[in-house]
Design an enzyme around this catalytic site. Sequence first.
Site, PDB file in Angstrom:
ATOM      1  N   ALA A  23      34.416  86.737  64.903  1.00 25.33           N
ATOM      2  CA  ALA A  23      33.099  86.371  65.419  1.00 25.33           C
ATOM      3  C   ALA A  23      32.709  87.136  66.682  1.00 25.33           C
ATOM      4  O   ALA A  23      31.534  87.408  66.912  1.00 25.33           O
ATOM      5  CB  ALA A  23      33.057  84.865  65.697  1.00 25.33           C
ATOM      6  N   PHE A  34      29.636  79.832  65.768  1.00 21.95           N
ATOM      7  CA  PHE A  34      29.422  78.392  65.600  1.00 21.95           C
ATOM      8  C   PHE A  34      30.684  77.580  65.890  1.00 21.95           C
ATOM      9  O   PHE A  34      30.639  76.374  66.012  1.00 21.95           O
ATOM     10  CB  PHE A  34      28.872  78.063  64.210  1.00 21.95           C
ATOM     11  CG  PHE A  34      29.789  78.376  63.078  1.00 21.95           C
ATOM     12  CD1 PHE A  34      30.785  77.490  62.717  1.00 21.95           C
ATOM     13  CD2 PHE A  34      29.649  79.545  62.352  1.00 21.95           C
ATOM     14  CE1 PHE A  34      31.625  77.765  61.662  1.00 21.95           C
ATOM     15  CE2 PHE A  34      30.488  79.837  61.296  1.00 21.95           C
ATOM     16  CZ  PHE A  34      31.475  78.941  60.955  1.00 21.95           C
ATOM     17  N   ARG A  35      31.824  78.250  66.006  1.00 23.86           N
ATOM     18  CA  ARG A  35      33.054  77.509  66.298  1.00 23.86           C
ATOM     19  C   ARG A  35      33.229  77.258  67.791  1.00 23.86           C
ATOM     20  O   ARG A  35      34.002  76.398  68.181  1.00 23.86           O
ATOM     21  CB  ARG A  35      34.274  78.269  65.783  1.00 23.86           C
ATOM     22  CG  ARG A  35      34.390  78.214  64.276  1.00 23.86           C
ATOM     23  CD  ARG A  35      35.686  78.828  63.810  1.00 23.86           C
ATOM     24  NE  ARG A  35      35.675  78.980  62.382  1.00 23.86           N
ATOM     25  CZ  ARG A  35      35.166  80.020  61.746  1.00 23.86           C
ATOM     26  NH1 ARG A  35      34.622  81.010  62.409  1.00 23.86           N
ATOM     27  NH2 ARG A  35      35.182  80.079  60.436  1.00 23.86           N
ATOM     28  N   ASP A 105      27.028  88.320  58.632  1.00 25.51           N
ATOM     29  CA  ASP A 105      25.702  88.777  59.034  1.00 25.51           C
ATOM     30  C   ASP A 105      25.315  90.157  58.516  1.00 25.51           C
ATOM     31  O   ASP A 105      24.182  90.584  58.677  1.00 25.51           O
ATOM     32  CB  ASP A 105      25.594  88.772  60.569  1.00 25.51           C
ATOM     33  CG  ASP A 105      26.809  89.427  61.213  1.00 25.51           C
ATOM     34  OD1 ASP A 105      27.146  90.573  60.838  1.00 25.51           O
ATOM     35  OD2 ASP A 105      27.429  88.796  62.087  1.00 25.51           O
ATOM     36  N   HIS A 120      34.272  86.082  54.238  1.00 28.55           N
ATOM     37  CA  HIS A 120      33.506  84.832  54.169  1.00 28.55           C
ATOM     38  C   HIS A 120      32.132  85.012  53.529  1.00 28.55           C
ATOM     39  O   HIS A 120      31.257  84.162  53.674  1.00 28.55           O
ATOM     40  CB  HIS A 120      33.375  84.225  55.578  1.00 28.55           C
ATOM     41  CG  HIS A 120      34.678  83.735  56.129  1.00 28.55           C
ATOM     42  ND1 HIS A 120      34.906  83.519  57.464  1.00 28.55           N
ATOM     43  CD2 HIS A 120      35.847  83.433  55.507  1.00 28.55           C
ATOM     44  CE1 HIS A 120      36.161  83.104  57.641  1.00 28.55           C
ATOM     45  NE2 HIS A 120      36.745  83.057  56.463  1.00 28.55           N
ATOM     46  N   CYS A 128      21.161  81.661  42.410  1.00 26.30           N
ATOM     47  CA  CYS A 128      20.745  80.390  41.814  1.00 26.30           C
ATOM     48  C   CYS A 128      21.978  79.701  41.244  1.00 26.30           C
ATOM     49  O   CYS A 128      22.777  80.324  40.537  1.00 26.30           O
ATOM     50  CB  CYS A 128      19.736  80.637  40.697  1.00 26.30           C
ATOM     51  SG  CYS A 128      19.405  79.145  39.721  1.00 26.30           S
ATOM     52  N   CYS A 131      21.234  79.509  37.060  1.00 26.58           N
ATOM     53  CA  CYS A 131      21.207  80.684  36.178  1.00 26.58           C
ATOM     54  C   CYS A 131      21.874  81.916  36.791  1.00 26.58           C
ATOM     55  O   CYS A 131      22.045  82.926  36.124  1.00 26.58           O
ATOM     56  CB  CYS A 131      19.771  81.010  35.778  1.00 26.58           C
ATOM     57  SG  CYS A 131      18.781  81.739  37.110  1.00 26.58           S
ATOM     58  N   CYS A 149      15.075  78.676  42.728  1.00 24.54           N
ATOM     59  CA  CYS A 149      14.938  79.781  41.782  1.00 24.54           C
ATOM     60  C   CYS A 149      13.686  79.554  40.925  1.00 24.54           C
ATOM     61  O   CYS A 149      13.188  78.427  40.822  1.00 24.54           O
ATOM     62  CB  CYS A 149      16.190  79.809  40.900  1.00 24.54           C
ATOM     63  SG  CYS A 149      16.171  81.043  39.589  1.00 24.54           S
ATOM     64  N   ASN A 212      40.364  91.583  72.444  1.00 26.09           N
ATOM     65  CA  ASN A 212      39.678  90.288  72.482  1.00 26.09           C
ATOM     66  C   ASN A 212      39.489  89.880  73.938  1.00 26.09           C
ATOM     67  O   ASN A 212      40.311  90.204  74.782  1.00 26.09           O
ATOM     68  CB  ASN A 212      40.513  89.224  71.749  1.00 26.09           C
ATOM     69  CG  ASN A 212      39.698  87.988  71.419  1.00 26.09           C
ATOM     70  OD1 ASN A 212      38.602  88.088  70.876  1.00 26.09           O
ATOM     71  ND2 ASN A 212      40.219  86.827  71.756  1.00 26.09           N
TER      72      ASN A 212
END
Length: 243
Positions: A23, A34-35, A105, A120, A128, A131, A149, A212
């Site tokens: 991330a 989001f974590r 993203d 991910h 859909c 289908c 759809c 990091n």
Amino acid sequence: MNKYNELQALISGSNNIVFFGGAGVSTESGIPDFRSVDGLYNQKYSYPPETILSYSFFINNTDYFYDFYKNKMLFLEALPNNAHIKLTELEKIGKLKAVITQNVDGLHQKAGSKNVLELHGSVHRNYCMECGKFYDVNKVKESKGVPHCICGGIIKPDVVLYEEGLDNEIIDKAINYISNADVLIIGGTSLAVYPAAGLIKYYKGNKLILINKSTTPMDRMANLVINDSIGKVFACLNLIISI
Ligand code: ZN
């Protein structure tokens, strides 16, 4: 030799580099993680992101899911940063064999990277559930409420939600690249989240680089650790190479 020179030497000396990113690679393009506690948490939502982004929540509360998803997961104006751009250059000159990412993203592709393994999934692919018809991200973004759809079925993002398994074919490819890599660069991840920690054990070389902002549980296994912003580190690398 300082750490930047060491990084430069490892990259200059290899034509079989693999990058594994988390991330942190995207947060520097303005996409929140989001974590992280102060990331996507917002008083507007009464569930934690991990609950909303689960498969059962998607099925049972599709409206709520999409309200959160469109507000907090779709950052279509975000631009690639120096990490994405430099990785694209390394691929072009034949040094980088693959980018393995936990991000959804599509910024690596936006920067021009070709061989990107998205563990991910991607917000740019949507299907859909009835289908299987494909829809791009604009269909989701521009729909009011739940995107449907033309057949009436609900459209689901090709993003691996909590409770869902990872794509085995992509995992196998990632393992193959990692186990054959000469240099493995891991960036922008605390390595606490599955599958990152598990995948690293397949690396057999002695040129493991961790970049990091904070320390990680794997720092002592690495041959080079740089605790700094990945975009900043890659920007410096860019300068060194262009000299
Ligand atoms: Zn359909």
